[in-house]
Scaffold this active site. Structure first.
Site, PDB file in Angstrom:
ATOM      1  N   HIS A   1       0.753  -1.211  -0.035  1.00 50.64           N
ATOM      2  CA  HIS A   1      -0.102   0.030  -0.140  1.00 50.64           C
ATOM      3  C   HIS A   1       0.789   1.392  -0.040  1.00 50.64           C
ATOM      4  CE1 HIS A   1      -3.774  -2.230   1.733  1.00 50.64           C
ATOM      5  NE2 HIS A   1      -3.561  -2.269   0.352  1.00 50.64           N
TER       6      HIS A   1
ATOM      7  N   GLU B   1     -12.590  -8.069 -22.270  1.00 53.11           N
ATOM      8  CA  GLU B   1     -11.602  -8.288 -21.315  1.00 53.11           C
ATOM      9  C   GLU B   1     -11.633  -9.758 -20.969  1.00 53.11           C
ATOM     10  OE1 GLU B   1     -12.500  -6.082 -17.681  1.00 53.11           O
ATOM     11  OE2 GLU B   1     -14.722  -5.942 -18.526  1.00 53.11           O
TER      12      GLU B   1
ATOM     13  N   CYS C   1      -8.306   0.456 -23.018  1.00 55.01           N
ATOM     14  CA  CYS C   1      -8.207   1.262 -21.794  1.00 55.01           C
ATOM     15  C   CYS C   1      -7.331   0.400 -20.786  1.00 55.01           C
ATOM     16  CB  CYS C   1      -9.622   1.494 -21.394  1.00 55.01           C
ATOM     17  SG  CYS C   1     -10.527  -0.145 -20.868  1.00 55.01           S
TER      18      CYS C   1
ATOM     19  N   ASP D   1      -7.444  -7.278 -17.637  1.00 57.11           N
ATOM     20  CA  ASP D   1      -8.002  -8.534 -17.232  1.00 57.11           C
ATOM     21  C   ASP D   1      -7.914  -9.629 -18.337  1.00 57.11           C
ATOM     22  OD1 ASP D   1      -9.074  -8.356 -14.806  1.00 57.11           O
ATOM     23  OD2 ASP D   1     -10.971  -7.509 -15.225  1.00 57.11           O
TER      24      ASP D   1
END
Length: 580
Positions: A189, A432, A503, A456
Protein backbone atom coordinates in the site's frame (compact mmCIF):
# COMPACT_ATOMS: atom_id res chain seq x y z
CA UNK A 1 26.21 1.50 -3.56
CA UNK A 2 23.40 -0.74 -2.37
CA UNK A 3 20.63 -2.32 -4.40
CA UNK A 4 16.95 -2.44 -3.59
CA UNK A 5 13.77 -2.55 -5.66
CA UNK A 6 12.56 0.52 -7.51
CA UNK A 7 8.96 1.05 -6.39
CA UNK A 8 8.25 4.66 -7.43
CA UNK A 9 10.17 6.35 -10.25
CA UNK A 10 12.34 9.43 -9.90
CA UNK A 11 15.73 10.54 -8.61
CA UNK A 12 16.25 12.09 -5.17
CA UNK A 13 19.48 13.60 -3.79
CA UNK A 14 19.72 14.85 -0.22
CA UNK A 15 20.41 14.19 3.46
CA UNK A 16 18.90 11.18 5.19
CA UNK A 17 16.45 11.25 8.07
CA UNK A 18 15.97 7.90 9.81
CA UNK A 19 12.45 7.43 11.14
CA UNK A 20 12.31 5.76 14.57
CA UNK A 21 10.19 2.63 14.78
CA UNK A 22 6.58 3.57 15.40
CA UNK A 23 6.27 1.21 18.38
CA UNK A 24 6.20 1.60 22.15
CA UNK A 25 7.17 -0.46 25.15
CA UNK A 26 4.08 -1.73 26.96
CA UNK A 27 4.40 -2.67 30.66
CA UNK A 28 2.75 -6.02 31.43
CA UNK A 29 -0.01 -4.48 33.59
CA UNK A 30 -2.61 -6.78 35.21
CA UNK A 31 -6.22 -5.94 36.09
CA UNK A 32 -8.92 -7.45 38.32
CA UNK A 33 -12.22 -8.92 37.14
CA UNK A 34 -13.95 -5.78 38.42
CA UNK A 35 -11.86 -3.74 35.95
CA UNK A 36 -12.87 -5.70 32.84
CA UNK A 37 -15.72 -3.34 31.87
CA UNK A 38 -13.45 -0.30 32.21
CA UNK A 39 -10.74 -1.93 30.08
CA UNK A 40 -13.30 -2.89 27.41
CA UNK A 41 -14.52 0.71 27.31
CA UNK A 42 -10.95 1.98 26.95
CA UNK A 43 -10.54 -0.29 23.92
CA UNK A 44 -13.88 0.86 22.44
CA UNK A 45 -12.96 4.51 22.95
CA UNK A 46 -9.53 3.95 21.39
CA UNK A 47 -11.19 2.28 18.38
CA UNK A 48 -13.64 5.16 17.96
CA UNK A 49 -10.83 7.74 18.08
CA UNK A 50 -8.66 5.68 15.72
CA UNK A 51 -11.48 5.31 13.21
CA UNK A 52 -12.12 9.05 13.29
CA UNK A 53 -8.42 9.75 12.62
CA UNK A 54 -8.23 7.22 9.79
CA UNK A 55 -11.33 8.68 8.14
CA UNK A 56 -9.77 12.15 8.38
CA UNK A 57 -6.56 10.88 6.77
CA UNK A 58 -8.57 9.23 4.01
CA UNK A 59 -10.57 12.38 3.30
CA UNK A 60 -7.45 14.55 3.21
CA UNK A 61 -5.56 12.10 1.01
CA UNK A 62 -8.43 11.80 -1.48
CA UNK A 63 -7.90 15.45 -2.41
CA UNK A 64 -4.24 14.77 -3.19
CA UNK A 65 -4.13 11.37 -4.88
CA UNK A 66 -7.76 10.65 -5.81
CA UNK A 67 -10.31 8.11 -4.64
CA UNK A 68 -8.52 4.98 -5.85
CA UNK A 69 -5.42 5.26 -3.65
CA UNK A 70 -7.32 6.69 -0.67
CA UNK A 71 -9.35 3.46 -0.56
CA UNK A 72 -6.27 1.88 1.04
CA UNK A 73 -7.56 3.14 4.38
CA UNK A 74 -10.80 1.18 4.02
CA UNK A 75 -8.70 -1.89 4.87
CA UNK A 76 -7.58 -0.15 8.08
CA UNK A 77 -11.14 0.71 9.06
CA UNK A 78 -12.16 -2.87 8.34
CA UNK A 79 -9.52 -4.20 10.76
CA UNK A 80 -10.96 -2.07 13.58
CA UNK A 81 -14.43 -3.43 12.76
CA UNK A 82 -13.24 -7.03 12.50
CA UNK A 83 -14.89 -9.16 15.23
CA UNK A 84 -11.96 -11.61 15.15
CA UNK A 85 -9.51 -8.84 16.07
CA UNK A 86 -11.83 -7.56 18.81
CA UNK A 87 -12.53 -11.04 20.19
CA UNK A 88 -8.79 -11.70 20.45
CA UNK A 89 -8.31 -8.51 22.51
CA UNK A 90 -11.27 -9.24 24.78
CA UNK A 91 -10.14 -12.81 25.24
CA UNK A 92 -6.69 -11.74 26.42
CA UNK A 93 -8.22 -9.29 28.92
CA UNK A 94 -10.60 -11.91 30.32
CA UNK A 95 -8.35 -14.98 30.27
CA UNK A 96 -5.09 -13.39 31.27
CA UNK A 97 -6.35 -10.43 33.36
CA UNK A 98 -4.30 -8.00 31.29
CA UNK A 99 -4.81 -4.27 30.75
CA UNK A 100 -6.24 -3.00 27.47
CA UNK A 101 -2.94 -1.81 26.05
CA UNK A 102 -1.24 -5.13 26.85
CA UNK A 103 -4.08 -7.06 25.23
CA UNK A 104 -3.93 -4.92 22.10
CA UNK A 105 -0.13 -5.32 21.85
CA UNK A 106 -0.38 -9.10 22.20
CA UNK A 107 -3.21 -9.28 19.67
CA UNK A 108 -1.15 -7.27 17.17
CA UNK A 109 1.87 -9.51 17.69
CA UNK A 110 -0.29 -12.63 17.29
CA UNK A 111 -1.80 -11.61 13.95
CA UNK A 112 1.39 -10.08 12.56
CA UNK A 113 3.33 -13.26 13.35
CA UNK A 114 0.59 -15.39 11.81
CA UNK A 115 0.58 -13.35 8.57
CA UNK A 116 4.38 -13.21 8.40
CA UNK A 117 4.58 -16.99 8.55
CA UNK A 118 2.39 -17.35 5.45
CA UNK A 119 4.27 -18.02 2.22
CA UNK A 120 2.48 -15.18 0.46
CA UNK A 121 3.99 -11.74 -0.10
CA UNK A 122 0.60 -10.11 -0.37
CA UNK A 123 -0.42 -11.42 3.08
CA UNK A 124 2.92 -10.33 4.52
CA UNK A 125 2.14 -6.79 3.36
CA UNK A 126 -1.24 -7.00 5.11
CA UNK A 127 0.66 -7.71 8.33
CA UNK A 128 1.98 -4.15 8.04
CA UNK A 129 -1.60 -2.86 7.83
CA UNK A 130 -2.46 -4.68 11.06
CA UNK A 131 0.64 -3.29 12.77
CA UNK A 132 -0.21 0.20 11.53
CA UNK A 133 -3.77 0.06 12.85
CA UNK A 134 -2.74 -1.63 16.10
CA UNK A 135 -0.04 0.94 16.82
CA UNK A 136 -2.52 3.74 16.22
CA UNK A 137 -4.85 2.13 18.77
CA UNK A 138 -1.94 1.66 21.19
CA UNK A 139 -1.01 5.32 20.84
CA UNK A 140 -4.40 6.31 22.24
CA UNK A 141 -4.39 3.73 25.02
CA UNK A 142 -0.91 4.79 26.16
CA UNK A 143 -1.47 8.51 25.64
CA UNK A 144 1.81 8.95 23.75
CA UNK A 145 2.41 11.30 20.82
CA UNK A 146 2.72 9.99 17.28
CA UNK A 147 6.18 9.91 15.73
CA UNK A 148 6.31 12.86 13.33
CA UNK A 149 8.59 13.93 10.54
CA UNK A 150 10.70 17.10 10.76
CA UNK A 151 9.05 20.05 9.02
CA UNK A 152 11.44 22.88 9.86
CA UNK A 153 14.55 21.53 8.14
CA UNK A 154 15.81 21.24 4.58
CA UNK A 155 14.05 18.58 2.45
CA UNK A 156 15.33 15.10 3.26
CA UNK A 157 15.28 11.47 2.15
CA UNK A 158 13.26 9.40 4.59
CA UNK A 159 14.66 6.07 5.83
CA UNK A 160 12.48 3.53 7.63
CA UNK A 161 12.38 -0.16 8.41
CA UNK A 162 8.97 -0.18 6.81
CA UNK A 163 6.59 2.69 6.21
CA UNK A 164 2.92 2.43 7.02
CA UNK A 165 0.25 4.10 4.88
CA UNK A 166 -0.72 6.24 7.87
CA UNK A 167 2.81 7.60 8.15
CA UNK A 168 3.07 8.13 4.40
CA UNK A 169 -0.24 10.00 4.35
CA UNK A 170 1.33 12.73 6.48
CA UNK A 171 4.31 13.19 4.19
CA UNK A 172 4.66 16.58 2.56
CA UNK A 173 6.31 16.05 -0.86
CA UNK A 174 7.89 19.50 -0.45
CA UNK A 175 9.85 18.19 2.56
CA UNK A 176 10.43 14.57 1.54
CA UNK A 177 12.62 14.20 -1.53
CA UNK A 178 12.45 10.42 -1.55
CA UNK A 179 12.02 7.33 0.59
CA UNK A 180 14.07 4.20 1.29
CA UNK A 181 12.64 1.27 3.26
CA UNK A 182 14.57 -1.76 4.45
CA UNK A 183 11.61 -4.05 3.84
CA UNK A 184 8.57 -3.79 1.57
CA UNK A 185 7.56 -4.59 -1.99
CA UNK A 186 6.27 -2.77 -5.06
CA UNK A 187 2.76 -4.14 -4.36
CA UNK A 188 2.52 -2.71 -0.83
CA UNK A 189 0.00 0.00 0.00
CA UNK A 190 2.83 2.38 0.79
CA UNK A 191 4.38 1.83 -2.64
CA UNK A 192 1.04 2.49 -4.32
CA UNK A 193 0.65 5.73 -2.38
CA UNK A 194 4.23 6.86 -3.07
CA UNK A 195 3.63 6.48 -6.79
CA UNK A 196 0.40 8.46 -6.51
CA UNK A 197 2.22 11.22 -4.61
CA UNK A 198 5.07 11.24 -7.10
CA UNK A 199 7.71 10.54 -4.42
CA UNK A 200 10.70 8.38 -5.50
CA UNK A 201 10.79 5.16 -3.47
CA UNK A 202 13.25 2.27 -3.14
CA UNK A 203 12.21 -0.73 -1.04
CA UNK A 204 13.84 -3.92 0.21
CA UNK A 205 17.42 -2.68 0.71
CA UNK A 206 18.06 -4.54 3.97
CA UNK A 207 19.82 -7.49 2.32
CA UNK A 208 22.33 -5.13 0.65
CA UNK A 209 23.17 -3.11 3.76
CA UNK A 210 26.46 -3.87 5.48
CA UNK A 211 25.89 -1.17 8.13
CA UNK A 212 22.86 0.93 9.09
CA UNK A 213 22.02 4.21 7.39
CA UNK A 214 22.11 7.06 9.92
CA UNK A 215 20.50 10.49 9.93
CA UNK A 216 22.53 13.16 8.14
CA UNK A 217 24.22 11.03 5.49
CA UNK A 218 24.11 12.19 1.87
CA UNK A 219 22.06 9.81 -0.27
CA UNK A 220 21.17 9.38 -3.90
CA UNK A 221 18.22 7.13 -4.71
CA UNK A 222 16.90 6.07 -8.09
CA UNK A 223 13.30 4.87 -7.87
CA UNK A 224 13.49 3.44 -11.38
CA UNK A 225 16.14 0.75 -10.84
CA UNK A 226 16.34 0.62 -7.02
CA UNK A 227 19.89 1.99 -6.74
CA UNK A 228 20.93 3.76 -3.52
CA UNK A 229 24.26 5.56 -3.01
CA UNK A 230 25.41 6.36 0.56
CA UNK A 231 27.81 9.30 0.90
CA UNK A 232 28.63 9.17 -2.83
CA UNK A 233 31.66 10.83 -4.39
CA UNK A 234 31.32 14.18 -6.14
CA UNK A 235 31.42 12.67 -9.64
CA UNK A 236 28.44 10.42 -8.81
CA UNK A 237 26.54 13.36 -7.31
CA UNK A 238 27.25 15.42 -10.43
CA UNK A 239 26.07 12.59 -12.67
CA UNK A 240 22.78 12.16 -10.84
CA UNK A 241 22.23 15.90 -10.53
CA UNK A 242 22.45 16.00 -14.30
CA UNK A 243 20.04 13.07 -14.66
CA UNK A 244 17.61 14.71 -12.23
CA UNK A 245 17.78 17.99 -14.14
CA UNK A 246 17.13 16.13 -17.38
CA UNK A 247 14.06 14.43 -15.94
CA UNK A 248 12.71 17.74 -14.63
CA UNK A 249 13.34 19.46 -17.94
CA UNK A 250 11.76 16.58 -19.87
CA UNK A 251 8.59 16.90 -17.78
CA UNK A 252 8.53 20.64 -18.38
CA UNK A 253 8.96 20.23 -22.14
CA UNK A 254 6.23 17.60 -22.31
CA UNK A 255 3.74 20.16 -21.05
CA UNK A 256 4.13 21.99 -24.37
CA UNK A 257 2.36 19.08 -26.07
CA UNK A 258 -0.79 19.41 -23.96
CA UNK A 259 -2.54 21.60 -26.54
CA UNK A 260 -1.31 19.74 -29.63
CA UNK A 261 -3.55 17.44 -31.66
CA UNK A 262 -2.57 13.78 -31.25
CA UNK A 263 -1.84 13.15 -34.92
CA UNK A 264 0.96 11.33 -36.72
CA UNK A 265 2.98 13.06 -39.47
CA UNK A 266 1.02 11.07 -42.08
CA UNK A 267 -2.37 12.10 -40.72
CA UNK A 268 -3.55 9.37 -38.32
CA UNK A 269 -5.47 10.97 -35.42
CA UNK A 270 -5.46 8.93 -32.22
CA UNK A 271 -7.73 10.07 -29.42
CA UNK A 272 -5.79 10.08 -26.13
CA UNK A 273 -8.18 9.85 -23.21
CA UNK A 274 -7.90 9.32 -19.47
CA UNK A 275 -8.94 6.64 -17.01
CA UNK A 276 -10.46 8.37 -13.98
CA UNK A 277 -12.41 7.62 -10.83
CA UNK A 278 -12.99 11.16 -9.50
CA UNK A 279 -13.28 14.82 -10.47
CA UNK A 280 -9.84 15.39 -8.96
CA UNK A 281 -8.28 12.92 -11.38
CA UNK A 282 -10.18 14.56 -14.24
CA UNK A 283 -8.52 17.90 -13.57
CA UNK A 284 -5.07 16.27 -13.56
CA UNK A 285 -5.91 14.48 -16.83
CA UNK A 286 -7.11 17.64 -18.57
CA UNK A 287 -3.98 19.49 -17.50
CA UNK A 288 -2.03 16.64 -19.08
CA UNK A 289 -3.71 17.01 -22.46
CA UNK A 290 -6.45 14.36 -22.27
CA UNK A 291 -9.11 14.68 -24.99
CA UNK A 292 -11.87 12.96 -23.08
CA UNK A 293 -12.43 10.17 -20.59
CA UNK A 294 -12.22 6.68 -22.02
CA UNK A 295 -12.98 4.97 -18.73
CA UNK A 296 -14.86 6.42 -15.77
CA UNK A 297 -14.65 3.79 -13.02
CA UNK A 298 -18.00 4.39 -11.33
CA UNK A 299 -17.46 1.77 -8.62
CA UNK A 300 -15.56 4.34 -6.57
CA UNK A 301 -18.78 6.32 -6.18
CA UNK A 302 -20.13 3.27 -4.38
CA UNK A 303 -17.13 2.50 -2.16
CA UNK A 304 -16.72 5.59 -0.01
CA UNK A 305 -20.03 5.32 1.84
CA UNK A 306 -22.27 3.12 3.96
CA UNK A 307 -25.08 2.69 1.39
CA UNK A 308 -25.69 2.65 -2.35
CA UNK A 309 -25.55 6.12 -3.92
CA UNK A 310 -28.93 7.48 -4.92
CA UNK A 311 -29.76 8.41 -8.50
CA UNK A 312 -29.47 12.14 -7.81
CA UNK A 313 -26.01 11.75 -6.27
CA UNK A 314 -24.75 9.80 -9.28
CA UNK A 315 -26.35 12.19 -11.75
CA UNK A 316 -24.62 15.21 -10.20
CA UNK A 317 -21.20 13.56 -10.51
CA UNK A 318 -21.75 12.35 -14.09
CA UNK A 319 -23.16 15.73 -15.08
CA UNK A 320 -20.18 17.58 -13.56
CA UNK A 321 -17.68 15.43 -15.46
CA UNK A 322 -19.60 15.72 -18.74
CA UNK A 323 -19.83 19.49 -18.46
CA UNK A 324 -16.17 19.86 -17.51
CA UNK A 325 -15.19 17.91 -20.62
CA UNK A 326 -16.91 20.50 -22.80
CA UNK A 327 -18.16 18.11 -25.46
CA UNK A 328 -15.26 15.65 -25.40
CA UNK A 329 -16.27 11.98 -24.96
CA UNK A 330 -17.12 10.54 -21.54
CA UNK A 331 -17.31 6.75 -21.38
CA UNK A 332 -19.05 5.70 -18.16
CA UNK A 333 -18.48 2.07 -17.20
CA UNK A 334 -21.38 0.65 -15.23
CA UNK A 335 -20.76 -0.75 -11.77
CA UNK A 336 -17.80 -3.14 -11.72
CA UNK A 337 -17.61 -4.63 -8.23
CA UNK A 338 -16.75 -8.12 -7.07
CA UNK A 339 -13.35 -9.76 -7.43
CA UNK A 340 -10.96 -7.45 -5.52
CA UNK A 341 -13.50 -4.61 -5.22
CA UNK A 342 -15.96 -5.13 -2.37
CA UNK A 343 -18.59 -2.92 -0.74
CA UNK A 344 -18.90 -2.98 3.06
CA UNK A 345 -22.70 -2.67 2.86
CA UNK A 346 -23.29 -5.20 0.06
CA UNK A 347 -22.44 -8.73 1.07
CA UNK A 348 -21.17 -10.95 -1.71
CA UNK A 349 -21.14 -14.66 -0.78
CA UNK A 350 -17.68 -16.05 -0.17
CA UNK A 351 -16.31 -17.62 -3.36
CA UNK A 352 -13.39 -19.91 -4.08
CA UNK A 353 -12.46 -17.76 -7.08
CA UNK A 354 -14.14 -14.34 -6.89
CA UNK A 355 -12.50 -13.08 -10.09
CA UNK A 356 -14.47 -15.74 -11.98
CA UNK A 357 -17.59 -15.29 -9.89
CA UNK A 358 -20.33 -12.89 -8.93
CA UNK A 359 -19.11 -9.57 -10.27
CA UNK A 360 -19.53 -6.68 -12.74
CA UNK A 361 -22.37 -7.08 -15.28
CA UNK A 362 -23.46 -10.29 -13.53
CA UNK A 363 -24.33 -8.36 -10.38
CA UNK A 364 -26.03 -5.62 -12.40
CA UNK A 365 -28.27 -8.09 -14.20
CA UNK A 366 -29.04 -9.85 -10.94
CA UNK A 367 -29.81 -6.59 -9.10
CA UNK A 368 -31.71 -4.76 -11.82
CA UNK A 369 -32.99 -2.20 -9.31
CA UNK A 370 -29.45 -0.98 -8.65
CA UNK A 371 -28.58 -1.21 -12.34
CA UNK A 372 -31.57 0.84 -13.44
CA UNK A 373 -30.80 3.54 -10.87
CA UNK A 374 -27.33 3.94 -12.34
CA UNK A 375 -28.56 3.87 -15.94
CA UNK A 376 -31.16 6.55 -15.18
CA UNK A 377 -28.42 8.78 -13.75
CA UNK A 378 -26.20 8.19 -16.80
CA UNK A 379 -29.05 8.91 -19.20
CA UNK A 380 -29.95 12.14 -17.43
CA UNK A 381 -26.31 13.26 -17.61
CA UNK A 382 -26.14 12.43 -21.33
CA UNK A 383 -27.70 15.76 -22.35
CA UNK A 384 -24.78 17.60 -20.76
CA UNK A 385 -22.05 16.18 -22.98
CA UNK A 386 -20.87 13.36 -25.23
CA UNK A 387 -21.76 10.58 -22.78
CA UNK A 388 -21.44 6.88 -23.62
CA UNK A 389 -22.37 3.87 -21.51
CA UNK A 390 -20.18 0.75 -21.31
CA UNK A 391 -20.91 -2.69 -19.82
CA UNK A 392 -18.02 -4.56 -18.10
CA UNK A 393 -17.03 -8.26 -18.21
CA UNK A 394 -19.42 -9.15 -21.03
CA UNK A 395 -19.14 -12.74 -22.24
CA UNK A 396 -22.24 -13.17 -24.44
CA UNK A 397 -24.75 -11.49 -26.72
CA UNK A 398 -27.45 -12.41 -24.19
CA UNK A 399 -25.84 -10.21 -21.52
CA UNK A 400 -25.79 -7.19 -23.83
CA UNK A 401 -29.42 -7.68 -24.77
CA UNK A 402 -30.46 -8.17 -21.15
CA UNK A 403 -28.62 -5.00 -20.14
CA UNK A 404 -30.26 -3.09 -23.00
CA UNK A 405 -33.68 -4.23 -21.78
CA UNK A 406 -33.00 -2.50 -18.45
CA UNK A 407 -31.70 0.54 -20.32
CA UNK A 408 -34.91 0.67 -22.38
CA UNK A 409 -36.97 0.47 -19.18
CA UNK A 410 -35.02 3.41 -17.73
CA UNK A 411 -35.67 5.36 -20.93
CA UNK A 412 -39.42 4.69 -20.77
CA UNK A 413 -39.53 5.84 -17.17
CA UNK A 414 -37.70 9.08 -18.00
CA UNK A 415 -40.07 9.65 -20.94
CA UNK A 416 -43.06 9.24 -18.62
CA UNK A 417 -41.54 11.74 -16.19
CA UNK A 418 -40.71 14.22 -18.94
CA UNK A 419 -36.97 14.09 -18.23
CA UNK A 420 -34.72 14.66 -21.28
CA UNK A 421 -31.83 12.39 -22.28
CA UNK A 422 -29.83 11.41 -25.35
CA UNK A 423 -32.05 8.89 -27.12
CA UNK A 424 -29.10 7.74 -29.24
CA UNK A 425 -26.61 7.34 -26.41
CA UNK A 426 -23.76 5.12 -27.67
CA UNK A 427 -23.51 1.70 -26.02
CA UNK A 428 -20.27 -0.23 -25.72
CA UNK A 429 -18.70 -3.22 -24.02
CA UNK A 430 -15.40 -4.01 -22.39
CA UNK A 431 -13.51 -6.76 -24.20
CA UNK A 432 -11.66 -8.31 -21.28
CA UNK A 433 -12.27 -12.06 -21.39
CA UNK A 434 -11.28 -14.55 -24.10
CA UNK A 435 -14.92 -15.48 -24.74
CA UNK A 436 -15.65 -11.89 -25.80
CA UNK A 437 -12.72 -11.97 -28.23
CA UNK A 438 -13.82 -15.23 -29.79
CA UNK A 439 -17.34 -13.88 -30.47
CA UNK A 440 -16.21 -10.29 -31.11
CA UNK A 441 -17.81 -10.42 -34.57
CA UNK A 442 -21.17 -11.20 -32.93
CA UNK A 443 -20.81 -8.63 -30.17
CA UNK A 444 -19.89 -5.96 -32.73
CA UNK A 445 -23.38 -6.33 -34.23
CA UNK A 446 -24.96 -5.39 -30.87
CA UNK A 447 -23.00 -2.30 -29.79
CA UNK A 448 -21.52 0.99 -30.97
CA UNK A 449 -17.97 0.55 -29.69
CA UNK A 450 -15.46 -1.79 -28.07
CA UNK A 451 -12.93 -0.94 -25.36
CA UNK A 452 -10.20 -3.54 -24.89
CA UNK A 453 -9.30 -3.95 -21.21
CA UNK A 454 -5.82 -5.41 -21.55
CA UNK A 455 -5.28 -5.96 -17.81
CA UNK A 456 -8.04 -8.50 -17.28
CA UNK A 457 -7.79 -9.88 -20.80
CA UNK A 458 -4.15 -10.74 -20.17
CA UNK A 459 -4.86 -12.28 -16.76
CA UNK A 460 -7.67 -14.44 -18.10
CA UNK A 461 -5.78 -15.39 -21.26
CA UNK A 462 -2.61 -16.46 -19.45
CA UNK A 463 -4.35 -17.64 -16.24
CA UNK A 464 -2.02 -15.37 -14.23
CA UNK A 465 -2.90 -13.31 -11.17
CA UNK A 466 -0.43 -10.43 -11.44
CA UNK A 467 -0.73 -9.73 -7.67
CA UNK A 468 0.57 -13.23 -6.90
CA UNK A 469 4.31 -12.75 -6.40
CA UNK A 470 4.99 -16.42 -7.12
CA UNK A 471 3.77 -16.16 -10.71
CA UNK A 472 3.77 -12.42 -11.42
CA UNK A 473 6.75 -12.93 -13.76
CA UNK A 474 4.35 -14.78 -16.07
CA UNK A 475 2.20 -11.66 -16.43
CA UNK A 476 3.51 -10.80 -19.88
CA UNK A 477 1.76 -7.93 -21.73
CA UNK A 478 3.63 -8.69 -24.97
CA UNK A 479 2.73 -12.38 -25.05
CA UNK A 480 1.89 -13.38 -28.64
CA UNK A 481 -1.46 -14.76 -27.46
CA UNK A 482 -2.56 -11.34 -26.17
CA UNK A 483 -1.48 -9.58 -29.36
CA UNK A 484 -3.47 -12.08 -31.41
CA UNK A 485 -6.53 -11.49 -29.26
CA UNK A 486 -6.19 -7.74 -29.67
CA UNK A 487 -5.83 -8.13 -33.45
CA UNK A 488 -8.95 -10.33 -33.64
CA UNK A 489 -10.97 -7.82 -31.63
CA UNK A 490 -9.88 -4.79 -33.68
CA UNK A 491 -10.56 -6.57 -36.96
CA UNK A 492 -14.06 -7.55 -35.82
CA UNK A 493 -14.80 -3.94 -34.88
CA UNK A 494 -13.43 -2.58 -38.17
CA UNK A 495 -15.38 -5.14 -40.18
CA UNK A 496 -18.60 -3.97 -38.54
CA UNK A 497 -17.64 -0.28 -38.70
CA UNK A 498 -17.71 0.43 -34.97
CA UNK A 499 -15.13 2.32 -32.90
CA UNK A 500 -12.50 0.40 -30.95
CA UNK A 501 -10.15 1.67 -28.25
CA UNK A 502 -7.82 0.32 -25.56
CA UNK A 503 -8.12 1.20 -21.88
CA UNK A 504 -5.76 -1.16 -20.03
CA UNK A 505 -2.22 -0.42 -18.81
CA UNK A 506 -0.81 -1.45 -22.18
CA UNK A 507 -2.50 1.62 -23.68
CA UNK A 508 0.01 3.82 -21.84
CA UNK A 509 3.07 1.66 -22.60
CA UNK A 510 5.28 3.56 -25.07
CA UNK A 511 6.55 0.34 -26.61
CA UNK A 512 3.02 -0.65 -27.71
CA UNK A 513 2.32 2.53 -29.69
CA UNK A 514 3.35 1.00 -33.06
CA UNK A 515 0.84 -1.80 -32.43
CA UNK A 516 -2.06 0.60 -31.93
CA UNK A 517 -1.11 2.69 -34.95
CA UNK A 518 -0.66 -0.30 -37.24
CA UNK A 519 -3.98 -1.84 -36.18
CA UNK A 520 -5.63 1.58 -36.65
CA UNK A 521 -7.38 1.70 -33.26
CA UNK A 522 -9.45 4.81 -32.68
CA UNK A 523 -8.29 5.77 -29.19
CA UNK A 524 -6.24 4.97 -26.12
CA UNK A 525 -7.33 5.61 -22.53
CA UNK A 526 -4.66 5.65 -19.83
CA UNK A 527 -3.52 7.16 -16.56
CA UNK A 528 -3.03 10.92 -16.76
CA UNK A 529 0.77 10.88 -16.41
CA UNK A 530 1.16 8.67 -19.51
CA UNK A 531 -0.70 10.92 -21.96
CA UNK A 532 1.96 13.51 -22.75
CA UNK A 533 4.87 11.04 -23.28
CA UNK A 534 2.66 9.00 -25.61
CA UNK A 535 1.56 12.13 -27.47
CA UNK A 536 5.15 13.31 -27.91
CA UNK A 537 6.14 10.01 -29.54
CA UNK A 538 2.95 9.90 -31.62
CA UNK A 539 3.70 13.29 -33.19
CA UNK A 540 6.95 11.96 -34.68
CA UNK A 541 5.83 8.43 -35.64
CA UNK A 542 4.35 7.60 -39.03
CA UNK A 543 1.53 5.07 -39.27
CA UNK A 544 2.95 3.48 -42.40
CA UNK A 545 6.29 2.65 -40.70
CA UNK A 546 4.36 1.11 -37.79
CA UNK A 547 2.59 -1.24 -40.19
CA UNK A 548 5.99 -2.57 -41.23
CA UNK A 549 6.87 -3.11 -37.54
CA UNK A 550 3.61 -5.01 -37.04
CA UNK A 551 4.34 -7.31 -39.99
CA UNK A 552 7.66 -8.17 -38.37
CA UNK A 553 6.04 -8.74 -34.97
CA UNK A 554 3.68 -11.34 -36.39
CA UNK A 555 6.68 -13.48 -37.29
CA UNK A 556 7.83 -13.54 -33.64
CA UNK A 557 7.24 -16.60 -31.48
CA UNK A 558 8.14 -15.18 -28.07
CA UNK A 559 7.47 -12.02 -26.13
CA UNK A 560 11.21 -11.36 -25.81
CA UNK A 561 11.47 -11.25 -29.61
CA UNK A 562 8.48 -8.90 -29.77
CA UNK A 563 9.88 -6.60 -27.09
CA UNK A 564 13.28 -6.60 -28.81
CA UNK A 565 11.80 -5.41 -32.11
CA UNK A 566 9.63 -2.77 -30.43
CA UNK A 567 12.55 -1.42 -28.40
CA UNK A 568 14.74 -1.37 -31.51
CA UNK A 569 12.06 0.73 -33.22
CA UNK A 570 11.97 3.09 -30.22
CA UNK A 571 15.76 3.49 -30.34
CA UNK A 572 15.55 4.29 -34.04
CA UNK A 573 12.92 6.97 -33.39
CA UNK A 574 15.07 8.41 -30.58
CA UNK A 575 18.04 8.65 -32.96
CA UNK A 576 15.93 10.31 -35.64
CA UNK A 577 14.61 12.83 -33.09
CA UNK A 578 18.12 13.56 -31.81
CA UNK A 579 19.37 14.13 -35.36
CA UNK A 580 16.47 16.47 -36.13
Amino acid sequence: MIQGIGASMGIAIGKSFVLPNWEWEVPDNKVDVADFAREFERVYEGIRTSKFEIQQIKDELREVVGSDESQIFDAHLAILDDPVFMNEIQGIIQRQYKAAEVAVKEAIDHFVTMFDLLDDDYMKERALDIKDVGNRLLKHLLGVPEVTLPSDTQPFILIAKELSPSQLAHINPDHVLGIVTLAGSITSHSSIMARALGVPLVVGVEASLTEPIVTGQTLIIDGSDGTVYIDPKEDIISLYNELHDRQTEAKRKLQHFAECNAETPDGKFLRLEANISSLKELEIALAGGATGVGLFRTEFLYMDRSRFPKEEEQYEVYRSVAERLGGEPLVIRTLDIGGDKQLDYFEIPEEDNPFLGYRAIRISLDRKDLFKTQLRAILRASIHGAVKVMYPLVTSVDEIRAANVVLAEAMRELDAEGIPYDRNIPIGVMIEVPAAVIIADLLAQEVDFFSIGTNDLLQFTLAVDRMNEEISHLYDPFHPALLRMIKTTVEAAKERGIKVGVCGELAGDMRALPIWLSLDVDGLSMSAHSILPIKERLLSTRQDECREVWRNLQQCRTSSEIIGKLEAFMELKDEQTANG
